[in-house]
Design a protein around this motif. Structure first.
Motif, mmCIF file in Angstrom:
data_model
loop_
_atom_site.group_PDB
_atom_site.id
_atom_site.type_symbol
_atom_site.label_atom_id
_atom_site.label_comp_id
_atom_site.label_asym_id
_atom_site.label_seq_id
_atom_site.Cartn_x
_atom_site.Cartn_y
_atom_site.Cartn_z
ATOM 1 N N GLN A 3 0.837 -1.198 0.000
ATOM 2 C CA GLN A 3 0.000 0.000 0.000
ATOM 3 C C GLN A 3 0.871 1.246 0.000
ATOM 4 O OE1 GLN A 3 0.784 -1.323 2.927
ATOM 5 N NE2 GLN A 3 0.168 -0.066 4.671
ATOM 6 N N THR A 4 0.272 2.366 -0.425
ATOM 7 C CA THR A 4 1.006 3.619 -0.461
ATOM 8 C C THR A 4 1.142 4.171 0.946
ATOM 9 O OG1 THR A 4 0.106 4.062 -2.628
ATOM 10 C CG2 THR A 4 0.958 5.961 -1.421
ATOM 11 N N LEU A 5 2.340 4.566 1.293
ATOM 12 C CA LEU A 5 2.548 5.232 2.579
ATOM 13 C C LEU A 5 2.568 6.728 2.297
ATOM 14 C CD1 LEU A 5 5.380 3.099 4.229
ATOM 15 C CD2 LEU A 5 2.945 3.103 4.791
ATOM 16 N N PRO A 6 1.579 7.461 2.762
ATOM 17 C CA PRO A 6 1.531 8.888 2.424
ATOM 18 C C PRO A 6 2.561 9.689 3.218
ATOM 19 C CG PRO A 6 -0.270 8.320 3.903
ATOM 20 C CD PRO A 6 0.455 7.034 3.599
ATOM 21 N N TRP A 281 25.733 11.692 -8.016
ATOM 22 C CA TRP A 281 25.575 12.762 -9.008
ATOM 23 C C TRP A 281 24.106 13.037 -9.329
ATOM 24 C CZ3 TRP A 281 22.989 11.590 -13.474
ATOM 25 C CH2 TRP A 281 22.829 10.234 -13.769
ATOM 26 N N THR A 282 23.230 12.045 -9.061
ATOM 27 C CA THR A 282 21.807 12.202 -9.429
ATOM 28 C C THR A 282 21.100 13.258 -8.580
ATOM 29 O OG1 THR A 282 21.117 10.421 -7.921
ATOM 30 C CG2 THR A 282 21.627 9.787 -10.197
ATOM 31 N N ILE A 283 21.712 13.674 -7.462
ATOM 32 C CA ILE A 283 21.037 14.681 -6.616
ATOM 33 C C ILE A 283 20.807 15.966 -7.421
ATOM 34 C CG2 ILE A 283 21.179 16.104 -4.525
ATOM 35 C CD1 ILE A 283 22.802 13.887 -3.212
ATOM 36 N N GLU A 284 21.856 16.435 -8.092
ATOM 37 C CA GLU A 284 21.681 17.629 -8.929
ATOM 38 C C GLU A 284 21.614 17.274 -10.416
ATOM 39 O OE1 GLU A 284 24.318 17.459 -6.771
ATOM 40 O OE2 GLU A 284 23.646 18.792 -5.155
ATOM 41 N N GLY A 285 22.159 16.106 -10.790
ATOM 42 C CA GLY A 285 22.331 15.781 -12.204
ATOM 43 C C GLY A 285 21.180 15.025 -12.838
ATOM 44 N N ALA A 286 20.156 14.673 -12.063
ATOM 45 C CA ALA A 286 18.998 13.980 -12.641
ATOM 46 C C ALA A 286 17.717 14.631 -12.118
ATOM 47 C CB ALA A 286 19.031 12.496 -12.267
ATOM 48 N N GLU A 287 16.648 14.451 -12.879
ATOM 49 C CA GLU A 287 15.387 15.091 -12.462
ATOM 50 C C GLU A 287 14.909 14.539 -11.125
ATOM 51 O OE1 GLU A 287 12.539 15.106 -15.678
ATOM 52 O OE2 GLU A 287 13.951 16.184 -16.976
ATOM 53 N N THR A 288 15.156 13.275 -10.872
ATOM 54 C CA THR A 288 14.848 12.692 -9.564
ATOM 55 C C THR A 288 16.091 11.939 -9.108
ATOM 56 O OG1 THR A 288 12.613 12.315 -10.425
ATOM 57 C CG2 THR A 288 13.121 11.360 -8.276
ATOM 58 N N SER A 289 16.531 12.192 -7.904
ATOM 59 C CA SER A 289 17.763 11.566 -7.422
ATOM 60 C C SER A 289 17.528 10.109 -7.052
ATOM 61 C CB SER A 289 18.293 12.318 -6.198
ATOM 62 O OG SER A 289 17.512 11.978 -5.067
ATOM 63 N N GLN A 290 18.640 9.365 -6.923
ATOM 64 C CA GLN A 290 18.518 7.976 -6.463
ATOM 65 C C GLN A 290 17.888 7.935 -5.067
ATOM 66 O OE1 GLN A 290 22.056 5.762 -5.549
ATOM 67 N NE2 GLN A 290 23.178 7.484 -4.703
ATOM 68 N N PHE A 291 18.173 8.921 -4.239
ATOM 69 C CA PHE A 291 17.658 8.901 -2.863
ATOM 70 C C PHE A 291 16.137 9.096 -2.870
ATOM 71 C CE2 PHE A 291 22.076 10.310 -2.732
ATOM 72 C CZ PHE A 291 22.603 9.323 -1.913
ATOM 73 N N GLU A 292 15.691 10.068 -3.665
ATOM 74 C CA GLU A 292 14.238 10.308 -3.708
ATOM 75 C C GLU A 292 13.510 9.117 -4.328
ATOM 76 O OE1 GLU A 292 12.762 14.129 -4.983
ATOM 77 O OE2 GLU A 292 10.838 13.228 -5.563
ATOM 78 N N ASN A 293 14.049 8.568 -5.407
ATOM 79 C CA ASN A 293 13.351 7.435 -6.029
ATOM 80 C C ASN A 293 13.368 6.203 -5.126
ATOM 81 O OD1 ASN A 293 11.953 8.174 -8.285
ATOM 82 N ND2 ASN A 293 13.623 7.762 -9.731
ATOM 83 N N HIS A 294 14.415 6.067 -4.330
ATOM 84 C CA HIS A 294 14.425 4.947 -3.377
ATOM 85 C C HIS A 294 13.263 5.109 -2.387
ATOM 86 C CE1 HIS A 294 16.069 1.629 -1.060
ATOM 87 N NE2 HIS A 294 15.874 2.345 0.027
ATOM 88 N N ILE A 295 13.127 6.324 -1.877
ATOM 89 C CA ILE A 295 12.041 6.597 -0.931
ATOM 90 C C ILE A 295 10.683 6.418 -1.606
ATOM 91 C CG2 ILE A 295 10.950 8.431 0.491
ATOM 92 C CD1 ILE A 295 13.612 7.231 1.664
ATOM 93 N N ARG A 296 10.569 6.942 -2.828
ATOM 94 C CA ARG A 296 9.298 6.780 -3.558
ATOM 95 C C ARG A 296 8.979 5.302 -3.727
ATOM 96 N NH1 ARG A 296 8.023 10.881 -8.337
ATOM 97 N NH2 ARG A 296 9.064 12.777 -7.684
ATOM 98 N N ALA A 297 9.983 4.506 -4.089
ATOM 99 C CA ALA A 297 9.745 3.069 -4.338
ATOM 100 C C ALA A 297 9.287 2.374 -3.065
ATOM 101 C CB ALA A 297 11.019 2.424 -4.884
ATOM 102 N N CYS A 299 7.932 3.549 -0.480
ATOM 103 C CA CYS A 299 6.672 4.062 0.074
ATOM 104 C C CYS A 299 5.499 3.849 -0.886
ATOM 105 C CB CYS A 299 6.808 5.547 0.402
ATOM 106 S SG CYS A 299 7.902 5.843 1.800
ATOM 107 N N GLY A 300 5.762 3.206 -2.014
ATOM 108 C CA GLY A 300 4.672 2.922 -2.959
ATOM 109 C C GLY A 300 4.221 4.138 -3.743
ATOM 110 N N LEU A 301 5.060 5.158 -3.867
ATOM 111 C CA LEU A 301 4.720 6.351 -4.650
ATOM 112 C C LEU A 301 5.170 6.128 -6.104
ATOM 113 C CD1 LEU A 301 6.053 9.242 -2.348
ATOM 114 C CD2 LEU A 301 3.889 8.006 -2.183
ATOM 115 N N PRO A 302 4.603 6.912 -7.028
ATOM 116 C CA PRO A 302 5.085 6.784 -8.412
ATOM 117 C C PRO A 302 6.552 7.216 -8.495
ATOM 118 C CG PRO A 302 3.220 8.324 -8.267
ATOM 119 C CD PRO A 302 3.547 7.920 -6.866
ATOM 120 N N LEU A 303 7.325 6.529 -9.346
ATOM 121 C CA LEU A 303 8.732 6.893 -9.497
ATOM 122 C C LEU A 303 8.859 8.187 -10.304
ATOM 123 C CD1 LEU A 303 10.282 3.392 -10.366
ATOM 124 C CD2 LEU A 303 10.158 4.545 -8.136
#
Ligand code: AMP
Length: 362
Positions: A3-6, A281-297, A299-303
């Motif tokens: 389930q999604t964790l809000p 490098w993904t923190i500034e070099g990508a639209e979504t960083s590895q850290f944010e996408n890890h958290i999104r994944a 927590c069941g949020l869209p990547l």
């Protein structure tokens, strides 16, 4: 468990190093609260944690107490015990799955796992005595690299075997802290690179651009994207291999797989079931960083999109006293400084990193 964790939910992070710190910063920005569990509370992640728990990585009672305070659990390094995580996973979602940790934390299991998926590692032999080592050297030749099966990282727990004399082998063997080891043939590689991927609870799989990685003394020195043509020609094979690993483990979160780029194609080196230094490098070099996408994944949020924000991105680790160059880094446009707050700048210690964007595209 999918389930999604809000935002507002609590994320448990096991480990309190810089990876946990950057994960917690990304999570906090999304409105989550991070509880950090480690044997001490003086790590970089404790500084940004909503709550710190102190306990051993094998202390199941303390881990249960920690688990009861959060909605999902993740981890930021491999040298923790898998068995307690398997126990926790009976009651709460633990991502990446503990099975991924089990595979990645033992070099022998990891190489066999890759080989079973038809992914090529360097030639290897399991060795548990100087005698077995000498037999393995007969097969693989010298020089070769002897690596502890467990507890090694950043080039620690491994040694190059240059000659096969009994005295030399006995001496080398005595330097290993764990007496179960793997002997690897020395791979003649042109470059090293990693595939950074994220997979969510529904099975969506994304990768970032592939960085070319340079190591000094076994420690990552810098990662640069885009990689060169030699690497890019083998990128699809490496991404495909990473996807097979992720799918076979029903993986959730960020997965990093390191490869050697050789004339014979990509050779699997190792996998990390976590966010990875070659993805900073993904923190500034990508639209979504590895850290944010890890958290999104987890927590069941869209990547989020992994697209580049610049034509070229250069990440440099600040190791030991290199951290003292911080003023210079700050004086450059489009260069970003990260200092982990670790205190003494000991040799070989990762103190921070800088990321330079060349020709921004967004
Ligand atoms: P590892 O901790 O296994 O990633 O090893 C650290 C670094 O040592 C790698 O990034 C390579 O630069 C080098 N290395 C490790 N294994 C091998 C190998 N089998 N052949 C050549 N170089 C290696």
């Amino acid at each position: 468990m999918t389930q999604t964790l809000p935002p507002g939910s609590k994320i448990g992070i096991i480990g309190n190093g810089q990876l946990g710190q950057m994960m917690a910063i990304a999570a906090t920005q999304l409105g989550y609260f991070c509880h950090v569990y480690a044997p001490n509370q003086s790590g970089p992640a404790n500084v940004v944690a909503a709550k710190s728990f102190v306990g051993g990585y094998d202390d199941i009672d303390k881990l249960q107490e920690f688990a009861a305070s959060v909605d999902v659990i993740t981890y930021e390094f491999e040298n923790i015990f898998a068995a307690p995580l398997v126990e926790l996973a009976k009651r709460i979602a633990v991502y990446p799955p503990p099975q991924a940790l089990k595979v990645a934390q033992d070099r022998l299991t990891e190489k066999n796992y890759a080989a079973d998926l038809k992914i090529r590692p360097a030639p290897f032999r399991s060795v548990s005595s100087p005698r077995e080592l000498s037999y393995a050297l007969l097969e693989l030749g010298v020089p070769a690299i002897l690596k502890q099966r467990t507890q090694g990282y950043d080039g620690r727990g491994q040694v190059v075997v240059k000659k096969a004399t009994d005295a030399h082998l006995a001496e080398i063997w005595s330097t290993l802290s764990c007496k179960e080891a793997v002997l690897e043939g020395l791979v003649k590689f042109e470059y090293e690179f990693s595939v950074l991927a994220v997979r969510d609870t529904k099975g969506q799989f994304l990768t970032w651009d592939i960085p070319v990685n340079t190591h000094n003394n076994g420690i990552l020195a810098n990662s640069v994207v885009p990689a060169n043509d030699f690497i890019l020609q083998q990128a699809n094979a490496a991404i495909n291999a990473t996807k097979r690993i992720a799918e076979s483990l029903n993986y959730v979160g960020v997965l990093a797989v390191e490869f050697f780029a050789t004339q014979f194609g990509p050779i699997f080196n190792e996998m990390a079931p976590r966010v990875h230094n070659s993805g900073h490098w993904t923190i500034e070099g990508a639209e979504t960083s590895q850290f944010e996408n890890h958290i999104r994944a987890i927590c069941g949020l869209p990547l989020g999109s992994t697209a580049l924000t610049a034509e070229r991105v250069e990440m440099k680790n600040l190791i030991g006293t290199q951290v003292n160059t911080w003023e210079k880094i700050l004086s450059h446009r489009n260069e970003y400084l990260h200092i982990y707050g670790k205190g003494a700048a000991k040799p070989g210690r990762k103190m921070g990193h800088s990321t330079k964007l060349v020709k921004r595209v967004v």
